[in-house]
Scaffold this motif. Structure first.
Motif, PDB file in Angstrom:
ATOM      1  N   TYR A   1      12.703   7.002   6.984  1.00 44.85           N
ATOM      2  CA  TYR A   1      14.093   7.214   7.400  1.00 44.85           C
ATOM      3  C   TYR A   1      15.049   6.405   6.534  1.00 44.85           C
ATOM      4  O   TYR A   1      16.129   6.889   6.180  1.00 44.85           O
ATOM      5  N   ASN A   2      14.683   5.179   6.194  1.00 48.20           N
ATOM      6  CA  ASN A   2      15.538   4.367   5.328  1.00 48.20           C
ATOM      7  C   ASN A   2      15.665   4.983   3.939  1.00 48.20           C
ATOM      8  O   ASN A   2      16.756   5.008   3.364  1.00 48.20           O
ATOM      9  N   LEU A   3      14.565   5.470   3.389  1.00 51.77           N
ATOM     10  CA  LEU A   3      14.620   6.109   2.076  1.00 51.77           C
ATOM     11  C   LEU A   3      15.453   7.383   2.108  1.00 51.77           C
ATOM     12  O   LEU A   3      16.234   7.645   1.188  1.00 51.77           O
ATOM     13  N   LEU A   4      15.308   8.165   3.155  1.00 49.63           N
ATOM     14  CA  LEU A   4      16.117   9.370   3.283  1.00 49.63           C
ATOM     15  C   LEU A   4      17.599   9.037   3.419  1.00 49.63           C
ATOM     16  O   LEU A   4      18.453   9.698   2.828  1.00 49.63           O
ATOM     17  N   PHE A   5      17.919   8.013   4.196  1.00 47.24           N
ATOM     18  CA  PHE A   5      19.306   7.606   4.350  1.00 47.24           C
ATOM     19  C   PHE A   5      19.890   7.151   3.023  1.00 47.24           C
ATOM     20  O   PHE A   5      20.991   7.558   2.639  1.00 47.24           O
ATOM     21  N   LEU A   6      19.132   6.306   2.303  1.00 44.87           N
ATOM     22  CA  LEU A   6      19.630   5.812   1.019  1.00 44.87           C
ATOM     23  C   LEU A   6      19.787   6.931   0.002  1.00 44.87           C
ATOM     24  O   LEU A   6      20.754   6.961  -0.754  1.00 44.87           O
ATOM     25  N   SER A   7      18.852   7.852  -0.018  1.00 45.49           N
ATOM     26  CA  SER A   7      18.926   8.914  -1.019  1.00 45.49           C
ATOM     27  C   SER A   7      19.945   9.979  -0.658  1.00 45.49           C
ATOM     28  O   SER A   7      20.704  10.420  -1.517  1.00 45.49           O
ATOM     29  N   LEU A   8      19.982  10.391   0.592  1.00 42.57           N
ATOM     30  CA  LEU A   8      20.876  11.489   0.952  1.00 42.57           C
ATOM     31  C   LEU A   8      22.296  11.034   1.246  1.00 42.57           C
ATOM     32  O   LEU A   8      23.249  11.634   0.753  1.00 42.57           O
ATOM     33  N   ILE A   9      22.449  10.004   2.018  1.00 40.26           N
ATOM     34  CA  ILE A   9      23.788   9.586   2.430  1.00 40.26           C
ATOM     35  C   ILE A   9      24.450   8.719   1.360  1.00 40.26           C
ATOM     36  O   ILE A   9      25.528   9.043   0.863  1.00 40.26           O
ATOM     37  N   CYS A  10      23.803   7.634   0.988  1.00 40.16           N
ATOM     38  CA  CYS A  10      24.427   6.685   0.062  1.00 40.16           C
ATOM     39  C   CYS A  10      24.561   7.241  -1.351  1.00 40.16           C
ATOM     40  O   CYS A  10      25.651   7.263  -1.920  1.00 40.16           O
ATOM     41  N   SER A  11      23.470   7.691  -1.920  1.00 41.85           N
ATOM     42  CA  SER A  11      23.518   8.173  -3.300  1.00 41.85           C
ATOM     43  C   SER A  11      24.325   9.458  -3.415  1.00 41.85           C
ATOM     44  O   SER A  11      25.165   9.589  -4.303  1.00 41.85           O
ATOM     45  N   LEU A  12      24.079  10.384  -2.513  1.00 41.29           N
ATOM     46  CA  LEU A  12      24.825  11.634  -2.554  1.00 41.29           C
ATOM     47  C   LEU A  12      26.308  11.385  -2.317  1.00 41.29           C
ATOM     48  O   LEU A  12      27.158  11.966  -2.994  1.00 41.29           O
ATOM     49  N   GLY A  13      26.622  10.503  -1.385  1.00 39.42           N
ATOM     50  CA  GLY A  13      28.020  10.166  -1.131  1.00 39.42           C
ATOM     51  C   GLY A  13      28.692   9.551  -2.337  1.00 39.42           C
ATOM     52  O   GLY A  13      29.835   9.889  -2.674  1.00 39.42           O
ATOM     53  N   ALA A  14      27.991   8.660  -3.023  1.00 43.68           N
ATOM     54  CA  ALA A  14      28.565   8.027  -4.213  1.00 43.68           C
ATOM     55  C   ALA A  14      28.790   9.051  -5.317  1.00 43.68           C
ATOM     56  O   ALA A  14      29.841   9.032  -5.987  1.00 43.68           O
TER      57      ALA A  14
ATOM     58  N   PRO B   1       0.838  -1.206   0.000  1.00 40.07           N
ATOM     59  CA  PRO B   1       0.000   0.000   0.000  1.00 40.07           C
ATOM     60  C   PRO B   1       0.872   1.255   0.000  1.00 40.07           C
ATOM     61  O   PRO B   1       1.967   1.265   0.570  1.00 40.07           O
ATOM     62  N   ILE B   2       0.401   2.290  -0.645  1.00 40.57           N
ATOM     63  CA  ILE B   2       1.173   3.530  -0.730  1.00 40.57           C
ATOM     64  C   ILE B   2       1.337   4.172   0.646  1.00 40.57           C
ATOM     65  O   ILE B   2       2.262   4.942   0.875  1.00 40.57           O
ATOM     66  N   SER B   3       0.479   3.801   1.575  1.00 39.65           N
ATOM     67  CA  SER B   3       0.581   4.354   2.931  1.00 39.65           C
ATOM     68  C   SER B   3       1.834   3.858   3.655  1.00 39.65           C
ATOM     69  O   SER B   3       2.228   4.448   4.663  1.00 39.65           O
ATOM     70  N   ILE B   4       2.471   2.819   3.139  1.00 40.42           N
ATOM     71  CA  ILE B   4       3.691   2.318   3.775  1.00 40.42           C
ATOM     72  C   ILE B   4       4.809   3.350   3.707  1.00 40.42           C
ATOM     73  O   ILE B   4       5.718   3.348   4.523  1.00 40.42           O
ATOM     74  N   LEU B   5       4.735   4.262   2.738  1.00 40.58           N
ATOM     75  CA  LEU B   5       5.759   5.297   2.625  1.00 40.58           C
ATOM     76  C   LEU B   5       5.707   6.281   3.787  1.00 40.58           C
ATOM     77  O   LEU B   5       6.674   6.990   4.042  1.00 40.58           O
ATOM     78  N   PHE B   6       4.590   6.340   4.481  1.00 43.25           N
ATOM     79  CA  PHE B   6       4.459   7.259   5.607  1.00 43.25           C
ATOM     80  C   PHE B   6       4.881   6.625   6.922  1.00 43.25           C
ATOM     81  O   PHE B   6       4.844   7.278   7.963  1.00 43.25           O
ATOM     82  N   ASN B   7       5.305   5.356   6.865  1.00 44.29           N
ATOM     83  CA  ASN B   7       5.860   4.691   8.037  1.00 44.29           C
ATOM     84  C   ASN B   7       7.211   5.336   8.346  1.00 44.29           C
ATOM     85  O   ASN B   7       8.026   5.557   7.453  1.00 44.29           O
ATOM     86  N   ALA B   8       7.477   5.628   9.603  1.00 42.57           N
ATOM     87  CA  ALA B   8       8.705   6.344   9.975  1.00 42.57           C
ATOM     88  C   ALA B   8       9.955   5.570   9.585  1.00 42.57           C
ATOM     89  O   ALA B   8      10.912   6.153   9.068  1.00 42.57           O
ATOM     90  N   ASN B   9       9.964   4.251   9.823  1.00 40.21           N
ATOM     91  CA  ASN B   9      11.149   3.470   9.483  1.00 40.21           C
ATOM     92  C   ASN B   9      11.422   3.479   7.992  1.00 40.21           C
ATOM     93  O   ASN B   9      12.570   3.612   7.560  1.00 40.21           O
ATOM     94  N   VAL B  10      10.384   3.332   7.192  1.00 43.15           N
ATOM     95  CA  VAL B  10      10.545   3.331   5.742  1.00 43.15           C
ATOM     96  C   VAL B  10      11.021   4.704   5.272  1.00 43.15           C
ATOM     97  O   VAL B  10      11.927   4.814   4.447  1.00 43.15           O
TER      98      VAL B  10
END
Length: 80
Positions: A26-39, A15-24
């Motif tokens: 935070y994980n998306l923000l970490f992957l996009s900001l830290i991992c992708s930006l770092g690479a 469900p699209i509401s899973i994106l509003f889960n805090a853990n999901v």
């Protein structure tokens, strides 16, 4: 972002509401900001220091390095 259309069209996958889960979120923000930006930053610095041709040549070593580390760390068996 590329998965959002699939979540909207096929809600039985997740469900699209899973994106509003805090853990999901935070994980998306970490992957996009830290991992992708770092690479991208490491790649940009590498291109500046080595030049585009030399830096691109190192990309050809990525599968070999992946194979070696998967053998050493994950104990995967190397086959043809």
């Amino acid at each position: 972002l590329t998965a959002l259309p699939f979540l909207a069209v096929e809600p039985e996958i997740a469900p699209i509401s899973i994106l509003f889960n805090a853990n999901v979120l935070y994980n998306l923000l970490f992957l996009s900001l830290i991992c992708s930006l770092g690479a991208f930053l490491v790649w940009a610095i590498t291109v500046i220091k080595l030049g585009a041709v030399k830096a691109s040549n190192y990309l050809y070593f990525q599968p070999v390095v992946t194979l070696i580390f998967s053998m050493l760390i994950l104990h995967e068996q190397v086959t043809i």
